[in-house]
Design an enzyme around this catalytic site. Structure first.
Site, PDB file in Angstrom:
ATOM      1  N   LEU A 131      43.725  -4.803  -6.944  1.00 37.12           N
ATOM      2  CA  LEU A 131      44.332  -3.492  -7.581  1.00 37.12           C
ATOM      3  C   LEU A 131      44.372  -2.647  -6.542  1.00 37.12           C
ATOM      4  CD1 LEU A 131      44.868  -2.272 -10.153  1.00 37.12           C
ATOM      5  CD2 LEU A 131      42.364  -1.795 -10.283  1.00 37.12           C
ATOM      6  N   GLU A 133      44.921   0.224  -3.457  1.00 33.87           N
ATOM      7  CA  GLU A 133      45.666   0.117  -2.184  1.00 33.87           C
ATOM      8  C   GLU A 133      45.409   1.489  -1.272  1.00 33.87           C
ATOM      9  OE1 GLU A 133      49.999   0.310  -3.384  1.00 33.87           O
ATOM     10  OE2 GLU A 133      49.624  -1.560  -4.564  1.00 33.87           O
ATOM     11  N   GLY A 137      43.318   4.552  -5.091  1.00 31.59           N
ATOM     12  CA  GLY A 137      42.143   3.846  -5.353  1.00 31.59           C
ATOM     13  C   GLY A 137      41.759   4.421  -6.930  1.00 31.59           C
ATOM     14  N   ILE A 163      39.762  -5.603  -0.599  1.00 29.98           N
ATOM     15  CA  ILE A 163      39.559  -6.747  -1.434  1.00 29.98           C
ATOM     16  C   ILE A 163      38.317  -7.574  -1.326  1.00 29.98           C
ATOM     17  CG2 ILE A 163      41.039  -8.666  -2.454  1.00 29.98           C
ATOM     18  CD1 ILE A 163      42.209  -5.886  -2.976  1.00 29.98           C
ATOM     19  N   THR A 164      37.561  -7.722  -2.016  1.00 30.37           N
ATOM     20  CA  THR A 164      36.337  -8.408  -1.986  1.00 30.37           C
ATOM     21  C   THR A 164      36.481  -9.931  -1.858  1.00 30.37           C
ATOM     22  OG1 THR A 164      35.163  -6.940  -3.019  1.00 30.37           O
ATOM     23  CG2 THR A 164      33.962  -8.893  -2.851  1.00 30.37           C
ATOM     24  N   GLU A 370      34.631  -0.937  -8.297  1.00 29.89           N
ATOM     25  CA  GLU A 370      34.869  -0.878  -9.566  1.00 29.89           C
ATOM     26  C   GLU A 370      34.966   0.632 -10.438  1.00 29.89           C
ATOM     27  OE1 GLU A 370      34.493  -4.205 -11.968  1.00 29.89           O
ATOM     28  OE2 GLU A 370      33.890  -5.656 -10.396  1.00 29.89           O
ATOM     29  N   THR A 372      34.427   4.571  -9.164  1.00 36.51           N
ATOM     30  CA  THR A 372      33.271   5.356  -8.626  1.00 36.51           C
ATOM     31  C   THR A 372      32.612   6.047  -9.912  1.00 36.51           C
ATOM     32  OG1 THR A 372      34.442   7.553  -8.602  1.00 36.51           O
ATOM     33  CG2 THR A 372      34.485   6.135  -6.708  1.00 36.51           C
TER      34      THR A 372
END
Length: 385
Positions: A131, A133, A137, A163-164, A370, A372
């Site tokens: 999601l 970039e 954010g 990206i996790t 996910e 702040t």
């Protein structure tokens, strides 16, 4: 009034308790021994992935019709919490598998679900979520990644950041702009595969914590994918992304909860062993007050997280509020508790010979990703029950 032992409100079921015992045993035997090395070497926890897949704990949320366990939201939370108690990086395996695949479960066609949930359930490939970039954010609707229709295909171009498990995952849910004139209503969701031509990855970020879970940029250079890889209808991607986060913020609360519990458990053991002035430091009131506060905050965070998980399972009207509240509160608690755990160990707590400094570093990200915790407070304020 006489007590009633079978009054089951406000406690997990026997099945949930058995699941916790099983995951805790597995985590302590197969994941904990590698946690320090995974952090020190900043390497992916392959031992944890192997152990989780072997015990069907890597993606417990996948419905039974696709070969998954069909676990409810609370069971998923318990798995993540117990893995995070010993290794936060490893807990991102079940957490991000849910984050990456939930858009497909929520909005994908039946064919898409079969195609991607089946290998995920088997452990043949992990799922990541694209999601954010470089310039999008908290303002995710400001993304620039584009998808252009070309006959029976879509062609994707852009960069996704933070990206996790990027590079380790086989599958990626990618949000891209299909109609720039409509802002959030012009965003669509797609499944991209690691093997698709034009997909590449940046160098792993050098991070403060969760060093065992690679965080990389994902580059999409004229990535041409079949049109049936769109998740849901065109223009519904942003709505799917936000709906997904309502559910998955609770998994971050679970991760934070596990980190906090691991820090308290370690500190509690330490203060009973450590002697000063001729007695264990656990006998000193100042230490007792700190431990009491840590335990109290964790209990409150667990109650809120489990309440949110139940709301997620039922898809309650107040899910958006509860998901944000659980994530925000539990992550703030994790930061406070791990910081106090380092304090309780004194100079030893500040060294890598003891796990609490790792836990303190790992806890910080739970206040950031996910959404702040400042954004969570905005979400809560807009969705007050």
């Amino acid at each position: 009034m006489a007590g009633s032992a079978d009054f089951d409100l406000y406690r997990p079921s026997e099945e949930h308790d058995m699941l916790r015992d099983a995951v805790r045993s597995l985590a302590e035997a197969k994941i904990a021994p590698h946690a320090a090395a995974v952090d020190e070497e900043a390497r992916f926890p392959h031992e944890a992935l192997q152990a989780l897949v072997a015990n069907d704990l890597h993606a417990v949320h996948v419905p039974e019709e696709y070969g998954g366990s069909g676990a409810d939201a609370l069971a998923t939370v318990i798995v993540i919490e117990e893995v995070a108690r010993v290794c936060a990086s490893s807990s991102l395996i079940p957490a991000v598998n849910k984050l990456g695949s939930l858009p497909v479960i929520l909005s994908g066609s039946e064919d898409l679900k079969k195609k991607y949930m089946t290998p995920l359930a088997k452990g043949d490939g992990m799922f990541s979520y694209c999601l954010s970039e470089p310039d999008a954010g908290s303002d995710a609707a400001g993304m620039k990644t584009k998808a252009v229709r070309d006959g029976d295909f879509w062609v994707l171009n852009g960069v996704k950041r933070w990206i996790t498990n990027a590079g380790e995952s086989e599958y990626y849910t990618v949000m891209a702009v299909t109609d720039p004139s409509k802002r959030s209503k012009g965003i669509s969701a797609f499944v991209v595969e690691k093997s698709d031509e034009g997909v590449s990855f940046g160098a792993p970020e050098k991070k403060l914590g969760i060093k065992g879970s690679p965080t990389r940029e994902v580059y999409l250079d004229n990535v041409r994918i079949p049109a049936d890889r769109m998740i849901g209808e065109e223009g519904t991607g942003f709505g799917t992304a936000m709906k997904t986060l309502d559910h998955t913020r609770i998994t971050i609360a679970a991760q934070a909860l596990g980190i906090a519990q691991g820090a308290l458990d370690y500190a509690k053991g330490y203060v009973q062993e450590r002697k000063q002035f001729g007695k264990p430091i656990a006998d000193f009131q100042g230490i007792q007050f700190m431990l009491a506060d840590m335990a109290m905050k964790i209990s409150a965070a667990r109650a809120l997280t489990y309440q949110a998980a139940a709301a997620s399972q039922r898809v309650d009207a107040d899910l958006t509020y509860l998901g944000a509240a659980a994530k925000c509160f539990a992550s703030d608690v994790a930061m406070e508790v791990t910081t106090d755990a380092v304090q309780l160990l004194g100079g030893y707590g500040y060294t890598r010979d003891y796990p609490v400094e790792r836990m303190m570093r790992d806890a910080k990200i739970t206040q950031i990703y996910e959404g702040t915790n400042q954004v969570q407070r905005i979400v809560m304020a807009r969705n007050l029950p």
